[in-house]
Design an enzyme around this catalytic site. Structure first.
Site, PDB file in Angstrom:
ATOM      1  CG  ASN A 113      -9.688   0.929   9.968  1.00 56.15           C
ATOM      2  OD1 ASN A 113     -10.116  -0.074  10.520  1.00 56.15           O
ATOM      3  ND2 ASN A 113      -9.296   0.932   8.704  1.00 56.15           N
ATOM      4  CB  SER A 115     -13.048   7.306  -1.662  1.00 59.37           C
ATOM      5  OG  SER A 115     -11.888   6.523  -1.643  1.00 59.37           O
ATOM      6  CG  LEU A 116     -20.131   7.050  -3.853  1.00 54.09           C
ATOM      7  CD1 LEU A 116     -20.006   8.166  -4.866  1.00 54.09           C
ATOM      8  CD2 LEU A 116     -21.046   5.950  -4.386  1.00 54.09           C
ATOM      9  CB  THR A 117     -17.728   8.477   1.476  1.00 54.42           C
ATOM     10  OG1 THR A 117     -16.351   8.383   1.109  1.00 54.42           O
ATOM     11  CG2 THR A 117     -17.849   8.535   2.981  1.00 54.42           C
ATOM     12  CB  CYS A 120     -11.776  12.804   3.742  1.00 53.36           C
ATOM     13  SG  CYS A 120     -11.640  12.789   1.943  1.00 53.36           S
ATOM     14  CB  SER A 168      -8.173   4.142  -3.798  1.00 54.85           C
ATOM     15  OG  SER A 168      -9.260   4.726  -3.120  1.00 54.85           O
ATOM     16  N   GLY A 224      -2.432  10.539   0.682  1.00 49.92           N
ATOM     17  CA  GLY A 224      -2.528  11.444  -0.459  1.00 49.92           C
ATOM     18  C   GLY A 224      -3.536  11.054  -1.517  1.00 49.92           C
ATOM     19  CD  GLU A 225      -7.219  11.769  -5.182  1.00 54.96           C
ATOM     20  OE1 GLU A 225      -7.926  11.213  -4.343  1.00 54.96           O
ATOM     21  OE2 GLU A 225      -7.022  11.275  -6.311  1.00 54.96           O
ATOM     22  CB  CYS A 276      -0.898  -0.020   1.231  1.00 57.55           C
ATOM     23  SG  CYS A 276      -1.944   1.449   1.344  1.00 57.55           S
TER      24      CYS A 276
END
Ligand code: SAH
Ligand code: SF4
Length: 359
Positions: free
Chosen positions: A296, A220-222, A118, A197, A165-166, A107
């Site tokens: 988490n 990442s819709l959330t 976010c 992602s 990060g994005e 990862c």
């Protein structure tokens, strides 16, 4: 010249750029060195098919790597989190995950901090420091592989770009790094084994659709409730749901791949039946599966003045059922690495007294 070449880090160069950086050295030497880096050579001294004199000359004139492992935390479930120091003193994290069969997934982070902010994410709460350079991304993979080699599984099977990060706000450097990692002359990881992602940067998704690389896409819709999404993910204000959906349609038309919609579940916040309904509506017309990620815990994170909480087991099951009932394919992410804060959204959690980025 000397100072200039020392400031270029060789691990982040494609074979062509490596050959240019090493001129007047013969191009086949550059290919040898590219392979050595991919094989995990720690220094020029390890490159035993180069003469001793050449190794010394190269060491004096060039920098092979730009990052170092400065900390390592291991979870009883096998997850290992590395803290990696960059030359400017910034610190990032990369995580090695192991599944039941011992397969390893890396990862990887793409930025120090994150500008998306976010409200449920530790990295987001740190703010943004800077984009990572290609070599800082490649070296995370090399560091993780060097610690993973001692385990039963000899290699890293997958990469998830789900660290700090994005990624779509640093697509240029990420693309350079991935082309090194997937180069068959070097590490040779298959593109199909890489998942990116994104928080839903519409322009970046279109750019990926147009120019690749051809990897797996997760978003990442959330939540698909527009007002709630903007509250939880401020980046949604400039990437509203209809614009995001258009971009995903465009991506799917060009790439034809199933996408994953990720939803972090927050207790009592985005697990109502109408949230399931909204996600089902959003995914209509897309070839998508929904991945549920129970939140988490990160200390001190609040929403509307209240502490965020993990969803209950009952809440997860009910929400999952509500989606399935509407014809949605649902998967659930296993919790890994929580004791080392190496799980999703926990990256950047340094010990008390540490500043967010600097040691
Ligand atoms: N910036 C990218 C990739 C990194 S975040 C993105 O947002 O997609 C990777 C995943 O972790 C995202 O799906 C994100 O929603 C999720 N995540 C963030 N904070 C979390 C937390 N505290 N618990 C569980 N998942 C979290
Ligand atoms: Fe950035 Fe992703 Fe965290 Fe949002 S969830 S703050 S986009 S790392």
């Amino acid at each position: 010249m000397h100072g200039l070449s020392k400031s270029i880090v060789l691990s982040g160069l494609s074979p062509e750029r490596l050959a240019a950086a090493l001129e007047p050295l013969a191009p086949f030497r550059a290919r040898q060195i590219f392979k050595w880096i991919a094989r995990g050579a720690r220094s020029f001294n390890d490159m035993t098919d180069l003469s001793h004199t050449l190794r010394e000359e190269l060491s004096a004139a060039h920098t092979l790597y730009g990052t170092t492992i400065i900390g390592r935390l291991e979870d009883p479930d096998g997850t290992v989190k590395l803290k990696i120091g960059l030359t400017d003193g910034a610190v990032i994290e990369a995580v090695l995950l192991r599944d039941g069969e011992g397969r390893q997934t890396a990862c990887i982070s793409t930025q120090a901090g994150c500008p998306a902010g976010c409200v449920f994410c530790k990295t987001g709460s740190l703010g943004f420091l800077r984009n990572l350079a290609a070599h800082e991304i490649v070296e995370q993979f090399l560091h993780l592989r060097s610690i993973g080699l001692q385990s039963a599984a000899p290699t890293i099977a997958n990469i998830v770009i789900m660290g700090m990060g994005e990624p779509l706000l640093n697509l240029g450097e990420l693309r350079a790094a991935l082309s090194i990692i997937t180069n068959p002359e070097g590490i040779g990881l298959s593109k199909r084994r890489i998942t990116l992602s994104t928080s839903g940067i519409a322009a970046g998704i279109r750019e990926l659709a147009d120019t690749g690389p051809d990897l797996r896409l997760a978003v990442s819709l959330t939540t698909a409730d527009p007002a709630l999404r903007e509250e939880l993910m401020p980046i949604a204000r400039s990437n509203p749901l209809p614009v995001l959906k258009e971009a995903l349609h465009y991506y799917q038309k060009k790439r034809g791949r199933r996408i994953t919609l990720e939803a972090v579940l927050l207790r009592g916040v985005n697990t109502r039946n109408e949230d399931a309904e909204a996600i089902a509506n959003f995914s209509r017309g897309l070839d998508a599966a929904v991945n549920l990620i129970p939140w988490n815990p990160v200390e001190g994170m609040t929403f509307r003045g209240m502490a965020l909480r993990e969803p209950t087991a009952e809440e997860i099951t009910r929400f999952s059922r509500e989606l399935t009932r509407r014809g949605i394919t649902v998967t659930q992410r296993f919790r890994k690495g929580r004791s080392v804060s190496g799980a999703c959204g926990q990256l950047g959690e340094l010990g008390a007294g540490d500043s967010p980025y600097y040691f």
